[in-house]
Scaffold this active site. Structure first.
Site, short mmCIF file in Angstrom:
data_model
loop_
_atom_site.label_atom_id
_atom_site.label_comp_id
_atom_site.label_asym_id
_atom_site.label_seq_id
_atom_site.Cartn_x
_atom_site.Cartn_y
_atom_site.Cartn_z
N TYR A 45 0.86 -1.18 0.00
CA TYR A 45 0.00 0.00 0.00
C TYR A 45 0.90 1.23 0.00
CZ TYR A 45 0.43 -0.11 5.23
OH TYR A 45 0.87 -0.16 6.52
N GLU A 108 1.75 -1.34 -6.41
CA GLU A 108 1.38 -0.41 -5.34
C GLU A 108 -0.12 -0.16 -5.41
OE1 GLU A 108 2.99 1.07 -2.90
OE2 GLU A 108 5.14 0.88 -3.38
N HIS A 167 4.74 -6.80 1.02
CA HIS A 167 6.02 -6.20 1.42
C HIS A 167 6.41 -6.68 2.82
CE1 HIS A 167 8.56 -2.25 1.10
NE2 HIS A 167 9.29 -3.33 1.11
N ASP A 177 2.86 -3.39 5.13
CA ASP A 177 1.95 -3.42 3.98
C ASP A 177 2.02 -4.76 3.24
OD1 ASP A 177 4.60 -2.27 3.42
OD2 ASP A 177 3.93 -2.07 1.34
#
Length: 276
Positions: A45, A108, A167, A177
């Site tokens: 994120y 992302e 991640h 995230d």
């Protein structure tokens, strides 16, 4: 006389070179021994809104291959070609691979991450305990786009299901995230992407007696077997708890406390049985 001889020699060499031909034939022979350079897909994120996410990923020293915004009408934005190396993973490792920028695709997702409203909750987060209510949700349109994009990428690059990661999975001591509200199981059930455990295997390993027979070191080896990087000490120190929390955010998001309990054990053993 000497100059004339040198000139004649040069002329002969030049004329012989011009008679040679150069070309590359990419169709006559093919090697069978190769694989894709892209091995991982890493999800993040942005911890920013749409506008600031676009700015951060196009103007600063960070990048990703794709950006999924919150707007339903937006396309998925391709920011870096798959064949190029984007700067999204940082210091990272999984299953023996390091520096995952080298062999991964980064996605992302525009999402504010988690709230800093409570200092106590933020402190707990750093200790490996995660309150799911701190995190912002993803909308349905985002999940649909992510699911379709993951289907396309995993098929194209023949990506191992367990190499679709967050991640936090590849950098558990410093990243959270895409967080506990990211719907890993939904993507597995509805889009056939990523890894998930079988209920039958989970029930088989849900045994207190079996769990109690494992030492701390042996449990850490199970985490390593799946791919997580964890130290080999015989205690659950803060670093180890953060690894457990990363695993729980992925596979048991309803309770993320950094404690390696029986349920965490059964999930991990079931995963290791399925993805040998």
């Amino acid at each position: 006389m000497l100059k004339k001889m040198i000139f004649l020699l040069f002329t002969l060499v030049l004329s012989s070179c011009t008679s040679l031909k150069y070309s590359v034939n990419s169709s006559k022979y093919k090697s069978k021994s190769y694989n894709e350079r892209v091995r991982f897909v890493i999800l993040h994120y942005t911890a920013l809104n749409d506008e600031r996410s676009i700015t951060a990923l196009t103007k600063n020293n960070v990048s990703s291959h794709y950006l999924v915004t919150q707007k339903r009408e937006d396309s998925v934005y391709s920011l870096v070609p798959d064949t190029k190396r984007a700067w999204h993973a940082g210091v990272s490792s999984f299953d023996g691979y390091k520096n995952l920028n080298d062999n991964s695709i980064g996605i992302e997702i525009s999402n504010l991450g988690y709230s800093n409203a409570s200092k106590q909750k933020t402190s707990d987060l750093k200790e490996g305990m995660v309150d799911i209510t701190m995190f912002y949700p993803y909308n349905d349109a985002q999940i649909f786009k992510i699911g379709m994009l993951l289907k396309e990428l995993t098929a194209k690059y023949k990506i191992n299901p367990k190499y679709v990661l967050g991640h936090s999975d590849i950098a558990p001591t410093r990243k959270f995230d895409p967080g506990p509200k990211f719907p890993w199981k939904h993507l597995y059930d509805n889009y056939g992407v990523g890894a998930w455990y079988n209920s039958k295997d989970f029930n088989h390993y849900y045994s207190q007696k079996l769990f109690d027979s494992y030492s701390v070191v042996a449990l850490k080896k199970e985490l390593e077997k799946y791919g997580y990087t964890v130290n080999s000490t015989d205690v659950w120190d803060l670093e180890s708890k953060k690894v457990i929390a990363a695993f729980q955010m992925h596979f048991r998001p309803r309770k993320v406390d950094g404690v390696f309990d029986l349920e965490t054990f059964a999930i991990l053993k079931a995963l290791n049985r399925k993805y040998k």
